[in-house]
Motif scaffolding. Structure first.
Motif, PDB file in Angstrom:
ATOM      1  N   GLN A  62       0.835  -1.198   0.000  1.00  0.00           N
ATOM      2  CA  GLN A  62       0.000   0.000   0.000  1.00  0.00           C
ATOM      3  C   GLN A  62       0.872   1.251   0.000  1.00  0.00           C
ATOM      4  O   GLN A  62       0.607   2.215  -0.737  1.00  0.00           O
ATOM      5  N   ALA A  63       1.914   1.233   0.821  1.00  0.00           N
ATOM      6  CA  ALA A  63       2.825   2.374   0.861  1.00  0.00           C
ATOM      7  C   ALA A  63       3.546   2.550  -0.470  1.00  0.00           C
ATOM      8  O   ALA A  63       3.713   3.669  -0.966  1.00  0.00           O
ATOM      9  N   LEU A  64       3.957   1.450  -1.096  1.00  0.00           N
ATOM     10  CA  LEU A  64       4.641   1.510  -2.386  1.00  0.00           C
ATOM     11  C   LEU A  64       3.725   2.085  -3.458  1.00  0.00           C
ATOM     12  O   LEU A  64       4.156   2.871  -4.314  1.00  0.00           O
ATOM     13  N   LEU A  65       2.461   1.724  -3.392  1.00  0.00           N
ATOM     14  CA  LEU A  65       1.474   2.185  -4.355  1.00  0.00           C
ATOM     15  C   LEU A  65       1.405   3.712  -4.402  1.00  0.00           C
ATOM     16  O   LEU A  65       1.360   4.311  -5.480  1.00  0.00           O
ATOM     17  N   VAL A  66       1.402   4.354  -3.233  1.00  0.00           N
ATOM     18  CA  VAL A  66       1.273   5.809  -3.205  1.00  0.00           C
ATOM     19  C   VAL A  66       2.631   6.496  -3.339  1.00  0.00           C
ATOM     20  O   VAL A  66       2.697   7.689  -3.636  1.00  0.00           O
ATOM     21  N   ALA A  67       3.722   5.746  -3.133  1.00  0.00           N
ATOM     22  CA  ALA A  67       5.048   6.357  -3.185  1.00  0.00           C
ATOM     23  C   ALA A  67       5.630   6.401  -4.587  1.00  0.00           C
ATOM     24  O   ALA A  67       6.449   7.281  -4.888  1.00  0.00           O
ATOM     25  N   VAL A  68       5.236   5.480  -5.468  1.00  0.00           N
ATOM     26  CA  VAL A  68       5.821   5.425  -6.809  1.00  0.00           C
ATOM     27  C   VAL A  68       5.584   6.711  -7.601  1.00  0.00           C
ATOM     28  O   VAL A  68       6.531   7.251  -8.206  1.00  0.00           O
ATOM     29  N   PRO A  69       4.370   7.277  -7.642  1.00  0.00           N
ATOM     30  CA  PRO A  69       4.214   8.554  -8.351  1.00  0.00           C
ATOM     31  C   PRO A  69       5.086   9.657  -7.768  1.00  0.00           C
ATOM     32  O   PRO A  69       5.571  10.525  -8.495  1.00  0.00           O
ATOM     33  N   VAL A  70       5.284   9.623  -6.449  1.00  0.00           N
ATOM     34  CA  VAL A  70       6.131  10.622  -5.801  1.00  0.00           C
ATOM     35  C   VAL A  70       7.566  10.497  -6.296  1.00  0.00           C
ATOM     36  O   VAL A  70       8.236  11.492  -6.610  1.00  0.00           O
ATOM     37  N   LEU A  71       8.064   9.271  -6.384  1.00  0.00           N
ATOM     38  CA  LEU A  71       9.435   9.041  -6.830  1.00  0.00           C
ATOM     39  C   LEU A  71       9.652   9.541  -8.251  1.00  0.00           C
ATOM     40  O   LEU A  71      10.602  10.290  -8.535  1.00  0.00           O
ATOM     41  N   VAL A  72       8.769   9.162  -9.154  1.00  0.00           N
ATOM     42  CA  VAL A  72       8.932   9.548 -10.557  1.00  0.00           C
ATOM     43  C   VAL A  72       8.743  11.053 -10.734  1.00  0.00           C
ATOM     44  O   VAL A  72       9.508  11.717 -11.447  1.00  0.00           O
TER      45      VAL A  72
END
Length: 434
Positions: free
Chosen positions: A67-77
């Motif tokens: 769940q955390a990865l799901l919302v963090a990926v757009p932040v990273l890119v």
């Protein structure tokens, strides 16, 4: 405004000390308003997955880390993408880059709405390209910076930064639209708004006359940017203050639901309140920086974050102590974000503002990428968020120490900066109109 003489040995006709706007009247404020709207719309798209994370976790049986990865990926890119986008904005200007970023973001938005939300892999792919929306920040800062004189840039860039309130729009509308009309609805609405904005931006936006246009290749400009002291100092500061804001804005609904048992809609509304306060404080932080200096504003902001995170590590009752802790941190993170780019506006070379903004903005986004993953992993391992919040307090205190020593020593007070700029203008034979 400051108009360099033709044929100056210090600057060619296209690479000037274009630190003053070449237009007066209300046009800079119109440009600021349209740019801020674009930032808000793209951030709205960038944050679409965060309010839906609890629902998607239940539907797809995701772990806390997934769940955390799901919302963090757009932040990273969206963070890493700011580096090339900022440099491209230096070269091509905001009039080209704002519509381009907005139109590009439509593709992943529609993909997530109609196909990508049915599996974790689809969500991660869609979230990866959704990160393009987060690069709009690196377009707006150099665009706005070129339209305003140095003594007003803290306020102007702070007002532009208030466009991060687009995440609040997402928090307030996404879950309600899904509940009322189905999953594709908020994505379709956002895609339409992005398309309308792209057209509006193309019609209304104009780059500041006389803005500094770099002549060097992209690789050389980025290398030169990396050697600037302001780049790395501001990157550290922004990684903490804006990174903290991003981390809370994407992870707060999950935190509130897990720690306090709030309903999804209630948690999203409280996250929106956090975001709105941070948004309101960002231009105030820029305005205070114009008058008191960004170092002082940053020092107070970081101290408040450290205290608030320490209090929240003990998971106090949400009313009133927990609410006070979160709102205090929201105000401090917003003000600190505004102060960081007031610092950039004071010290970055005019023709490298976009490149510096790209690197600093990337650091801020990366600062928001790591905490949700840490919080999810720590909670999955220990069943508590206390360790993550304690780490935030420690990082804020360390950054406070850096601010009052290294950054303060290398920063020039606004009054001194004005005096130095006036002296430079006299030497160049220029006239300032503000």
């Amino acid at each position: 405004m400051s108009t360099p003489r033709r044929g100056s040995a210090a600057a060619g006709p296209r690479q000037t000390e274009a630190s003053e706007p070449a237009a007066t009247g209300g046009r800079p404020w119109l440009m600021l308003a349209v740019a801020t709207l674009g930032f808000a719309v793209n951030f709205w798209a960038w944050a679409l997955l965060s309010p839906l994370a609890p629902r998607l976790r239940d539907a797809l049986d995701l772990s806390s880390f997934q769940q955390a990865l799901l919302v963090a990926v757009p932040v990273l890119v969206g963070s890493l993408g700011r580096i090339p986008v900022g440099a491209l904005t230096d070269r091509f200007g905001g009039r080209v880059m704002f519509p381009l970023v907005s139109l590009t973001t439509i593709v992943p938005v529609l993909y997530l709405g109609f196909a990508g939300h049915t599996s974790l892999a689809g969500l991660l792919v869609g979230g990866f390209f959704l990160g393009v929306g987060g690069t709009a920040f690196a377009v707006g800062v150099p665009f706005v910076n070129a339209w305003f004189p140095p003594e007003r840039r803290g306020l102007a860039v702070g007002v532009f930064g208030a466009g991060m309130g687009g995440t609040a729009v997402s928090a307030l509308t996404t879950v309600k639209l899904v509940t009322a009309s189905g999953t594709p609805t908020p994505f379709v609405v956002t895609a339409i708004v992005l398309a309308l904005y792209a057209g509006l931006a193309w019609l209304l936006l104009r780059d500041a006359p006389g803005r500094a246009i770099p002549a060097e290749p992209l690789s050389r400009r980025l290398a030169a940017t990396a050697r600037l002291r302001i780049t790395w100092q501001a990157s550290v500061l922004y990684a903490v203050v804006f990174g903290g804001y991003v981390a809370f804005s994407v992870y707060l609904p999950a935190y509130l639901k897990t720690s306090y048992g709030l309903a999804q809609a209630d948690a999203a509304n409280r996250m929106a309140g956090f975001v709105l306060l941070a948004v309101l404080m960002r231009p105030i932080g820029g305005w205070l920086s114009d008058r008191l200096g960004p170092v002082r504003v940053l020092a107070v902001s970081l101290l408040v974050v450290a205290v608030g995170a320490t209090v929240q590590a003990f998971t106090p009752g949400l009313a009133p102590l927990g609410t006070i802790a979160f709102l205090s941190m929201a105000a401090a993170l917003g003000a600190g974000s505004g102060a960081t780019f007031a610092l950039v506006a004071q010290h970055a070379p005019a023709n490298k503002v976009g490149s510096v903004t790209g690197v600093v903005g990337a650091a801020g986004g990366l600062g928001g990428f790591v905490p949700p993953l840490v919080m999810g992993a720590v909670y999955g391992q220990y069943g508590s968020y206390a360790i993550g919040l304690t780490a935030l307090a420690a990082v804020a205190l360390g950054t406070l120490l850096l601010t009052v020593t290294v950054v303060a020593r290398n920063s020039t007070p606004p009054a001194a900066a004005k005096t130095r700029g006036a002296a430079r203008n006299v030497r160049k034979g220029t006239t300032a109109h503000v």
